[in-house]
Design a protein around this motif. Sequence first.
Motif, PDB file in Angstrom:
ATOM      1  N   UNK A  82      34.259  33.710  27.804  1.00 43.78           N
ATOM      2  CA  UNK A  82      34.420  34.374  29.096  1.00 43.78           C
ATOM      3  C   UNK A  82      35.544  35.408  29.030  1.00 43.78           C
ATOM      4  N   UNK A  83      36.641  35.047  28.353  1.00 45.25           N
ATOM      5  CA  UNK A  83      37.777  35.961  28.215  1.00 45.25           C
ATOM      6  C   UNK A  83      37.345  37.245  27.486  1.00 45.25           C
ATOM      7  N   UNK A  84      36.586  37.111  26.386  1.00 44.54           N
ATOM      8  CA  UNK A  84      36.135  38.275  25.629  1.00 44.54           C
ATOM      9  C   UNK A  84      35.178  39.122  26.456  1.00 44.54           C
ATOM     10  N   UNK A  85      34.235  38.451  27.151  1.00 49.20           N
ATOM     11  CA  UNK A  85      33.248  39.179  27.944  1.00 49.20           C
ATOM     12  C   UNK A  85      33.911  39.955  29.080  1.00 49.20           C
ATOM     13  N   UNK A  86      34.907  39.347  29.739  1.00 55.50           N
ATOM     14  CA  UNK A  86      35.571  40.041  30.856  1.00 55.50           C
ATOM     15  C   UNK A  86      36.389  41.224  30.351  1.00 55.50           C
ATOM     16  N   UNK A  87      36.959  41.120  29.164  1.00 58.91           N
ATOM     17  CA  UNK A  87      37.712  42.255  28.621  1.00 58.91           C
ATOM     18  C   UNK A  87      36.788  43.432  28.330  1.00 58.91           C
ATOM     19  N   UNK A  88      35.561  43.145  27.855  1.00 58.13           N
ATOM     20  CA  UNK A  88      34.630  44.212  27.533  1.00 58.13           C
ATOM     21  C   UNK A  88      33.968  44.798  28.777  1.00 58.13           C
ATOM     22  N   UNK A  89      33.591  43.942  29.723  1.00 57.09           N
ATOM     23  CA  UNK A  89      32.865  44.408  30.894  1.00 57.09           C
ATOM     24  C   UNK A  89      33.782  44.861  32.021  1.00 57.09           C
ATOM     25  N   UNK A  90      34.999  44.330  32.048  1.00 57.59           N
ATOM     26  CA  UNK A  90      35.884  44.565  33.184  1.00 57.59           C
ATOM     27  C   UNK A  90      35.873  43.347  34.095  1.00 57.59           C
ATOM     28  N   UNK A  91      37.008  42.969  34.642  1.00 57.49           N
ATOM     29  CA  UNK A  91      37.095  41.744  35.447  1.00 57.49           C
ATOM     30  C   UNK A  91      36.141  41.730  36.625  1.00 57.49           C
ATOM     31  N   UNK A  92      35.876  42.905  37.223  1.00 59.98           N
ATOM     32  CA  UNK A  92      35.038  42.926  38.419  1.00 59.98           C
ATOM     33  C   UNK A  92      33.584  42.609  38.120  1.00 59.98           C
ATOM     34  N   UNK A  93      33.180  42.686  36.860  1.00 55.61           N
ATOM     35  CA  UNK A  93      31.767  42.496  36.524  1.00 55.61           C
ATOM     36  C   UNK A  93      31.410  41.035  36.257  1.00 55.61           C
ATOM     37  N   UNK A  94      32.383  40.171  36.090  1.00 52.65           N
ATOM     38  CA  UNK A  94      32.119  38.776  35.736  1.00 52.65           C
ATOM     39  C   UNK A  94      33.152  37.907  36.419  1.00 52.65           C
TER      40      UNK A  94
END
Length: 891
Positions: A82-94
């Motif tokens: 989740x940490x990696x995904x939010x860094x790539x997508x941006x916090x608002x997206x996940x």
Amino acid sequence: MVATGAPGTEAASLQIEMLGGFRVQVGARWIEPDQWRLRKAAALVKLLALEPGGRLQRDQLGELLWPRHRPEAAGNNLRYALHVARRLLGPSQLSRERDSLVLAPGGLTTDVGAFEAAAAAARRSRDPAEYRRALDLYRGDLLPENPYEDWAASRREQLRALHLDLLAELAEQHEARGESELAIDTLERLIAAEPVREEAHRRLMRLHAAAGRRERALEQYRRLSEALRSEQDAEPDTTSASLYLDIVERPPLAARSTISHPPRQHGAEDPEMPPGNNLPGALTSFVGREREIGDLVALLREAGGPRLVTLTGTGGSGKTRLALEVLARVVDCYPDGMWLAELAGLAEVSLVPQSVASAVCALEAPRRPPVEVLVERLARRRALLLLDNCEHLAPACAELADTLLRRCLRLRIVATSRQALGIAGEALWPVPPLSLPPTSPAASTRPNGGMPNDPSSLLRYDAVRLFVERARLSRPGFTLTTANASAVVEICRRVDALPLAIELATARLRVLSPTQILARLDDRFQLLTGGGSTTVPRHQTLRGVVDWSYGLLTPPERTLFDRLSIFAGGFTLQAVEQVCREPSEPSLKPPDVLDILDGLVEKSLVLVEERRAEARYRLLETLREYAKERLEQSPHATAVRRRHAEYFIALAVRAEPELSGPGQVSWLDRLDDEHDNLRATLGWCLDHEPAAGLRLGHSLWQFWDRRGYFGEGRAWIERLLPRAPAATPERARALYVAGNLAVRQGERAAARQLYEECLALAGDVGERWYTARALESLGWMAHDGGDDQAARALLARSRALFDEIGDPLAKSFSLAQQARLATIDRDYARARVLFEEALTLVRQLGDIREIAAMLCALANVLRIVGEYLPAAALLEEALTLYREIGDRFGA
């Protein structure tokens, strides 16, 4: 490509593509799969995207992604993913909501959802156009590159079944409307995707029979039988068999076709070779041209449509990019292959058939020119060939296209060129500029010249949308506003809405505003046209854009840009540092070249891509032509050309010993990357230093041999030999190389003459190795000709020299000779021992090609004595090795 800047700063929209591959777009920023630093982070996003509402409970995600982990371990892994995904997508997206994870509520779109919605709309309307629209959205199976993700398997099959059902339903619609040819074309697509769909085969049989094509109907039954036996070990059911018998008993309604195909030549093609597709992936999003894409897709899907479509237009108009986008959408219509032949880097007209044959993996065959091998490869295939950048080779491309289309009756060709190829049946498709907002004389009193400046309405026009999307790559966060809209539209208009010109303009947004760009563009165009008010030809307009961009470069950047035009087909940083340096110019010393090159990349004048873990650069062909003109006017042009030749001769010489060692695969790949540069160097040697050309040809021998460039390599050597008549070791080696390549082509008489000349010269210049190799080759030729006494005498002299040389490779050749003679004498036990000893030696050397050859020789002995399973195992290993080094002849 990812825009610079903090993640999550884009507009709150998330687009996820999973059909045919996986990638994510956040706002205007694409995140490609290779940027996911943790595979499970990507899997997390995929799982959420496939769920209604983009929501799943955390414990469900843990069980799906880590089914064999304890709950606490799965939870820890999930938190990191989740940490990696939010860094790539941006916090608002996940986000996290209680016990669930949620993807971008309200801003999420997926290609899966779009496909399913379009399929539902098609079934409601029963309109064939709606069906085609839905089918175009299906780019391939769901997440095909991730078979290890078991959770996607059932969903993948569900979507694939929907795609197949849509094809079946579209065929029914066409059949109901009396559009039998369209129905046949659709059913062929269905069978290409699912060969054992028996009802589709039956419908094709009925349609062909109804149209009087009795033989095609019967052939369809044979195709069905082969597919069922191959995939299910079954036979057609009684309904299909009864239909077949019914058609057999009908009298034929038309004479059989008298068209014949050339007989298959042994070694000309691997009949088991699967369909190919070498189309490259796009580095940036494709913008606009929906109408052109739709029309071209329909044209290429149409059963009776033109078989040659040529996209014409000036350099920079986007011909290649449009062609690739269209081909990506019709790949399902060409089940037997779709290939791109890039011709921009090719200078020799005679090499066009060879280059195209190489692109479609057509292997050279003995005594057959590349055109014949191409025909053999494509004659029976429903395939599509893209000939890209034909203008400088137009007559040769036209001749080749005409031959292929006349003899390969199911082939289609798409060409890109600045001019028509000019052959019968060619459909010309001029690629227009991108769409622009209209101007109205009645509204010309407006401050912006009658142009609407509402940003949302302007983005409907392709030129403006391309400018904005590419602008965001140069200046993250760039938006079209009422303040800059007028300047943006005027820039697009003044460069005739050409995609290349727009991209060059947006590169300047790093340092200039749209208004400043427009002002500079105004000045430069005025200078180019001499102050006249007449319409500027499109080519001159593009030249004006490049002139303007060139004018903004620093003097070192201009010098380097000009010199980069010496490279054909791309280049590495190391090559730039060696070839483009100038001892008298401090600014072009190797330590500074990287910074200057980086500046050219930033200004979109040089493209960069990663290949085999190394950055590789290239100029767009239009820019290369422009820079080449500048270089020719420079006093340093001759020195740059010489350094280019010296660099690639040195590269080939350095590669030569590596091509017979454990690192040969990477060196073969490297020479493949530099093939166009090596060709250019050979051309330079022809005119300036033919002796160096012979040295280069000898160094490239194993590359030509292993990668199947037999005819091309031999042609270069035979053009160089008369220009370097001196008795030198280089000439002796080149004669042997030409002889070997002639053998590969089946030209044994020519090979014997070359070997004899090599033998006569090699002794005089002290080349013991090539004396031994020439004696060996002549010995086996004598044996094949029935002169056993002469053969054994020649081979004995060869072995004596190999034993004298004494290195492991020479010893292995001596052993292999003795083993082959023992096989001829039926002393199979001795032959086996000798081949095994030779195999041990070449394994120690690490020469993959020689290992594979020795494995085949040993397998032949085992086969003769009936040890079939060990022989098969050796051949399997040899096949793996040949494939590893890309040796199609050996495979």
